[in-house]
Write a protein that holds these residues in place. Structure first.
Motif, PDB file in Angstrom:
ATOM      1  N   TRP A 128       0.836  -1.207   0.000  1.00 40.08           N
ATOM      2  CA  TRP A 128       0.000   0.000   0.000  1.00 40.08           C
ATOM      3  C   TRP A 128       0.868   1.254   0.000  1.00 40.08           C
ATOM      4  CZ3 TRP A 128      -4.540   1.995  -0.959  1.00 40.08           C
ATOM      5  CH2 TRP A 128      -4.882   3.226  -0.407  1.00 40.08           C
ATOM      6  N   ASP A 129       1.877   1.299   0.849  1.00 40.76           N
ATOM      7  CA  ASP A 129       2.821   2.407   0.879  1.00 40.76           C
ATOM      8  C   ASP A 129       4.150   1.878   1.395  1.00 40.76           C
ATOM      9  OD1 ASP A 129       2.548   2.190   3.653  1.00 40.76           O
ATOM     10  OD2 ASP A 129       1.224   3.925   3.818  1.00 40.76           O
TER      11      ASP A 129
ATOM     12  N   ALA B 259      -2.247   5.028  -2.295  1.00 40.80           N
ATOM     13  CA  ALA B 259      -1.930   5.970  -1.218  1.00 40.80           C
ATOM     14  C   ALA B 259      -1.645   7.371  -1.745  1.00 40.80           C
ATOM     15  CB  ALA B 259      -0.729   5.451  -0.424  1.00 40.80           C
ATOM     16  N   HIS B 260      -1.219   7.493  -3.018  1.00 42.30           N
ATOM     17  CA  HIS B 260      -0.855   8.800  -3.568  1.00 42.30           C
ATOM     18  C   HIS B 260      -2.017   9.485  -4.284  1.00 42.30           C
ATOM     19  CE1 HIS B 260      -0.092   5.948  -6.891  1.00 42.30           C
ATOM     20  NE2 HIS B 260      -0.395   6.960  -7.691  1.00 42.30           N
TER      21      HIS B 260
END
Length: 793
Positions: A535-536, A668-669
């Motif tokens: 995810w990140d 996430a971005h």
């Protein structure tokens, strides 16, 4: 103070005049490259709010303008051979050339140095020997371009072509013409601005523009300022029935695309942007001249109120930017509505007209009803006649739109309000407890037509957090049945449950105050996803799902669906959005597989469709099956509109009764554009392109918005989330506020005494009469009928 103004349009001239009034000793110079009597465009429309500001700021300018206004209150919508009229709006328009002359005369009287036919020196030169430089140099501002690094411009060129024209036909009202032809749809925005002419803006989408043959005319090399005469004549032919023999009048008119101008900053050192140089808003909702003159007033006031230029410019930007951004959001919604007008031309004329009038979300069901009760009542009656009248006691117009029933799959919902899935993070080992019981029962007695239990995992490894409930054990099934039995003893609200596998978003802790979920680390469990992408940077890397994994996950969904049926849920929702496992397969940003489950959309949706079909096979036909999706990833390279339309067609074909349209949370971005009902355009796209019923969700908090969205045909059901967490009786309170007490919003017997608003401080005060003669109410319908036009018949 020495002040330089680049551009002698209405914004620059009005600023110069106001500033000279406040500070007569200042030296103010305006550079205008055109002659005093040159002008572009035709009429300018003002709101009452703007006119009030002009009247207070400069009564002389206001008096000169108001003496020549064309005034009216009606909007006509011409569509499918009908003219539908809504009144009570209030417009005032003036020729742009006349407005410029008024402002020029005012500047001359005040001693402002206006230099016509004189290009301004560069902003850098002016800034060196002036205290302030005001760049009012238009949408193609050279000043903005020269200081692009400082201002941070964002120029969004749109898709439709438009041409700004006038006509010697004097329209009686603001008129929207939507003409369907063999090449596509053409629309016109027309309004009168004096007793001889009207503004006439022709707009058409790119594909229709080409099919109509306009591209051949536009390809020719025309000299600067020349008109595209061939396109103008063709427009006259296409729109002849609306022109009644009158001609179209050009002024350097040719096809262009609208550019929405935004800037990160509006001022740099002693240089400031004003009007179109700083911002634009689509002509379908407002006037750039209006915004520029409001800028001018604010800037002049801030210069007078603050001790120096830096603080004055900071105050101006802080004051005006939020106002303009609000207008731009409304203008963007309006612009996109007209870009996609073909989605709505199949609607019944009354609904189409209501949809058009409420397109920007600034005009709503309630304030349209206040403006013209007869028009809104007609749309209301039409909508009610297409619904199940048993919910309104046989009266077609007895219930507001949100309290009309809807058939969702095999179920009949008593109203259009949904409580969306809410993650409570309070389960233990996946077993729901008293928190879920309290939440679902309270929301159910609160009046909504459907309440959905949230984020229920189909397996232990599919939980997003340790506090997520599940439906993969007998104990969990029994706990859910206890809850549904209790709720049914309190209310007949339909109950739904959302099933999910969190994929790469699994094994995180309960969201913290900032809303982020942090990985559990060593206390977590193995992650599986469409691709091995974390995810990140702080998250664990999942393994890429194998065919064996997918088979097992599909069986988990089917088993959970069977348990949901036995637990007495009416509606099943599959979570295919928000970055969970199925969403991970669907988005090109999270699916980088090279097998037959990756690549193009057909491959990416293969496994989600497989699961949907298998679940549909075991879920009773008498119950409803919904799929929630993220209709955009809010990130470059993410899923696009064409893919969303194709996906939703496939979901409907595979057995989905409706699509719950959410957005984002896939990567996430992401950079979402939050705002009131900000996700509704995606629900609108799906409903009016695919034809599948949709639930819209996202920053919907007023019953007025719910009524507006339903009546306009943008959604079938509205999910109201945070507002119902704030007030679990939100739906019942909405009914009471609208004076509705029918079967679509039943108050529990034990709360019946609270169905009316309790008295508060001075709410029971009866005001005395203090007017000898009351003012006559303004007429709802007011047309622009100049004497000579009336005399001519």
């Amino acid at each position: 103070m020495r002040v330089a103004v680049i551009g002698g349009g209405p914004g620059g001239l009005y600023f110069a005049a106001l500033t000279k009034q406040l500070s007569p000793h200042w030296e103010i110079t305006v550079w205008e490259r055109n002659a005093a009597d040159d002008t572009f465009g035709f009429g300018v429309v003002f709101s009452d709010e703007t006119l009030d500001g002009i009247a207070q700021a400069d009564p002389e300018v206001y008096a000169a303008m108001s003496a020549e206004f064309a005034r009216w209150s009606d909007i006509d919508v011409r569509h499918q051979g009908q003219v539908l009229t809504s009144g009570g709006h209030g417009f005032a328009a003036l020729g742009r050339k006349r407005l410029l002359r008024i402002l020029q005369e005012r500047c001359a009287a005040l001693g402002v140095d206006v230099r016509y036919r004189t290009p301004a020196p560069s902003a850098a030169e002016l800034a060196a020997d002036h205290d302030l430089v005001v760049a009012s140099d238009g949408v193609r501002s050279q000043t903005r371009g020269a200081y692009a690094d400082a201002f941070g411009p964002d120029l969004d060129e749109r898709h439709c072509r438009y041409m700004w024209l006038a006509t010697d036909k004097v329209f009686e009202a603001f008129t929207f013409i939507v003409a369907e032809r063999d090449f596509g749809t053409m629309q016109v925005h027309a309004y009168p601005f004096d007793d001889t002419r009207s503004t006439f803006i022709v707009e058409i989408d790119e594909d229709s523009w080409r099919r109509a043959g306009f591209d051949a005319f536009a390809a020719r090399d025309l000299p600067p300022g020349a008109d595209d005469e061939d396109s103008i004549r063709l427009c006259e032919e296409i729109l002849a029935e609306h022109l009644d023999g009158h001609r179209l009048i050009p002024n350097g008119s040719r096809w262009i695309r609208f550019t929405t101008v935004r800037n990160t900053n509006w001022h740099h050192e002693n240089i400031v942007l004003l009007g179109d140089a700083a911002h634009t808003a689509h002509f379908s909702i407002g006037s750039g001249t209006k915004l520029a003159m409001e800028d001018a007033l604010a800037l002049a006031a801030c210069l007078h109120e603050h001790p120096d230029v830096p603080r004055a410019l900071a105050a101006y930007e802080a004051e005006r930017k939020p106002v303009v951004e609000s207008t731009q959001r409304a203008a963007q919604a309006s612009l996109e509505w007209f870009e996609n007008v073909g989605r709505y031309t199949g609607q019944e004329p009354l609904q189409f007209a209501f949809n058009l009038l409420t397109r920007s979300r600034r005009v709503t069901y309630d304030n349209l009803r206040v403006r013209d009760e007869a028009f809104t009542g007609a749309v209301d009656t039409w909508h009610a006649q297409h619904q199940d009248r048993t919910a309104t006691g046989g009266r077609a117009d007895a219930a507001p739109p949100m309290f009309r029933p809807f058939r969702l799959g095999g179920l009949r919902l008593r109203n259009r309000v949904v409580v969306p899935p809410t993650a409570l993070h309070s389960a233990r080992d996946g077993v729901p407890g008293d928190a879920e019981l309290v939440h679902l029962s309270t929301q159910a007695v609160g009046g909504s037509g459907l309440v959905i239990a949230g984020m229920t995992a189909v397996s232990a490894d599919g939980r997003a957090t340790p506090g997520c409930p599940g439906l993969y054990t007998d104990e969990q099934e029994a706990a859910w049945r206890r809850i549904t039995d209790f709720v049914r003893g309190q209310s007949d609200t339909r109950l739904g449950i959302q099933l999910t596998h969190a994929g790469r978003r699994a094994a995180t802790g309960t969201p913290r105050a900032e809303g982020r979920c942090h990985p559990l680390g060593e206390d977590g469990w193995p992650l599986v996803a469409a691709s091995a992408l974390p995810w990140d940077a702080a998250s664990a890397t999942p393994r890429e799902a194998t065919r064996e994994d997918m088979d097992g996950i599909a069986r988990d969904f089917v088993a959970a669906a069977r348990r949901a049926d036995r637990a007495s849920f009416d509606v099943l929702e599959l979570q295919y959005g928000h970055g969970h496992l199925m969403s991970g397969f669907l988005s090109p940003l999270t699916n980088t597989r090279t097998d037959d489950h990756g690549g193009g959309l057909a491959n990416r949706m293969r496994f989600p469709l497989e699961v949907l079909r298998e679940v549909r096979a075991v879920w009773p036909a008498s119950k409803a099956l919904i799929v929630r999706i993220s209709a955009t990833d809010w990130a470059d390279g993410g899923i696009g509109e064409a893919d969303v339309v194709e996906l939703c067609r496939a979901l409907a074909d595979a057995g989905a009764d409706a699509v719950d349209v959410s957005t984002g949370e896939v990567v996430a971005h992401e950079r979402p554009r939050f705002g009131r009902s900000y996700q509704t355009p995606y629900a609108d796209l799906i409903r009016n392109t695919v034809g599948v019923p949709v639930i819209t969700v996202g920053a919907i908090s007023t019953y007025d918005d719910v009524n507006s969205l339903i009546l306009a045909g943008r959604a079938d059901l509205c999910a109201v989330g945070r507002a119902q967490l704030h007030d679990p009786l939100w739906t019942l309170h909405a009914a009471a506020a609208q004076g509705y007490s029918g079967p679509a919003a039943p108050w529990p017997a034990y709360w019946k005494a609270g169905s009316g608003r309790p008295p508060g401080a001075r709410t029971d005060r009866i005001p005395p009469r203090l007017q000898l003669l009351r003012d006559e109410p303004a007429p709802v319908h007011q047309r622009w009928l100049p004497e000579h036009v009336t005399a001519a018949g």
